[in-house]
Design an enzyme around this catalytic site. Structure first.
Site, short mmCIF file in Angstrom:
data_model
loop_
_atom_site.label_atom_id
_atom_site.label_comp_id
_atom_site.label_asym_id
_atom_site.label_seq_id
_atom_site.Cartn_x
_atom_site.Cartn_y
_atom_site.Cartn_z
N SER A 145 0.85 -1.20 0.00
CA SER A 145 0.00 0.00 0.00
C SER A 145 0.88 1.24 0.00
O SER A 145 1.97 1.25 0.60
CB SER A 145 -0.89 0.03 1.24
OG SER A 145 -1.50 1.29 1.38
N TYR A 159 -3.34 -0.76 9.63
CA TYR A 159 -3.24 -1.12 8.21
C TYR A 159 -1.80 -0.89 7.71
O TYR A 159 -1.21 -1.78 7.08
CB TYR A 159 -4.24 -0.30 7.40
CG TYR A 159 -4.24 -0.58 5.93
CD1 TYR A 159 -4.95 -1.67 5.41
CD2 TYR A 159 -3.53 0.22 5.04
CE1 TYR A 159 -4.95 -1.93 4.05
CE2 TYR A 159 -3.53 -0.04 3.69
CZ TYR A 159 -4.24 -1.12 3.19
OH TYR A 159 -4.23 -1.39 1.84
#
Ligand code: NAP
Length: 250
Positions: A145, A159
């Site tokens: 990400s 996350y």
């Protein structure tokens, strides 16, 4: 290379979380390049079947496998089923993901364990299982990400932490597997228009302000880099983290 069928002719790929979004675009893209493709999903058998139909319409073989990435036995079985059903395994794309959001105070141990189970342990286990089947010259492509490179807003610490673990795994495995000419890379998508992060959500406008190109990616734009890494042009790239984020981290 069978140029008529594409650069991945006679190759077999497994894409985790291939029923929707970025994973579906990767599965379709690899099939367009000639690969037969297995994909895993969690709940959405209907969406997985649709991707399988699209791949078989291209003349490639495809199989959808229900396998929770947080369940090591299911992940291992999915890898073995791929190699058993499609006869080999050349490309593993670790894409399945979730998006936990919230402050550390509000995050339960169960959510912590689940996120790490899907994003870290599942990737480790899938790769471990795949190594029993991967041909020399194979590819492992992890999906990270842009929030590994830059965290410009609150609520995403878990996350970002979970995806950051893939940097070390990717580098370490690149060293471990170089002798077999197996490459291991990490692709960092930026804001990409999927059900996880719809471009028309209320939060999207603020997120867009962080992107140099000023817009969300289409899933196929992330898949394009995965296709490159999986193909002949990717054979000298390993241990790399590659941002496909429209300049989010610039
Ligand atoms: P998505 O649209 O929500 O799709 C998620 C996919 O993962 C679906 O195929 C889903 O299966 C599967 N999945 C979810 N939990 C799973 C589990 N426990 N076991 C197996 N499969 C599971 O997400 P996306 O936006 O395409 O994201 C794909 C990857 O890119 C993720 O790793 C995500 O973190 C990363 N990413 C996304 C963005 C973004 O802006 N979209 C940005 C950076 C990174 P079902 O269909 O069965 O639910």
């Amino acid at each position: 290379m069978d140029t008529e069928k594409g650069p991945l002719a006679n190759k077999v790929a497994l894409v985790t979380g291939g029923s929707r979004g970025i994973g579906a675009a990767i599965a379709l893209g690899l099939a367009r390049d000639g690969a037969d493709v297995a994909l895993t999903y969690l709940n959405r058998a209907d969406r997985a079947d649709r991707v399988v139909d699209q791949i078989t319409a291209l003349g490639r073989k495809a199989v959808a496998i229900a396998a929770d990435n947080a369940d090591p036995a299911a992940v291992t079985a999915a890898v073995d089923q791929t190699a058993g059903t499609l006869d080999r395994l050349d490309i593993l794309v670790n894409n399945a993901g979730v998006f936990p959001y919230g402050s550390i105070e509000d995050t339960s141990l169960a959510e912590l364990d689940h996120t790490l189970g899907v994003h870290v342990r599942g990737v480790f286990v899938a790769t471990q299982a795949a190594l029993r089947h991967l041909a020399d010259g194979g590819r492992v492509i992890n999906i990270g990400s842009c929030l590994v490179e830059r965290v410009p807003y609150p609520g995403v610490a878990l996350y970002a932490m979970s995806k950051s673990a893939l940097v070390g795994l990717t580098r370490g495995l690149a060293r471990d597997l170089g002798g077999r000419a197996i490459t291991v890379n990490l692709v960092h998508p930026g804001s990409t228009d999927t059900e996880m992060n719809p471009a028309d959500s209320t939060e999207a406008a603020a997120e867009r302000d962080f992107i140099a190109l000023g817009r969300y990616a289409e899933p196929a734009e992330v898949a394009a880099t995965v296709r490159h890494l999986a193909g002949p042009g990717g054979r000298y790239i390993t241990g790399a983290s590659i941002s496909v984020d429209g300049g989010f981290a610039a």
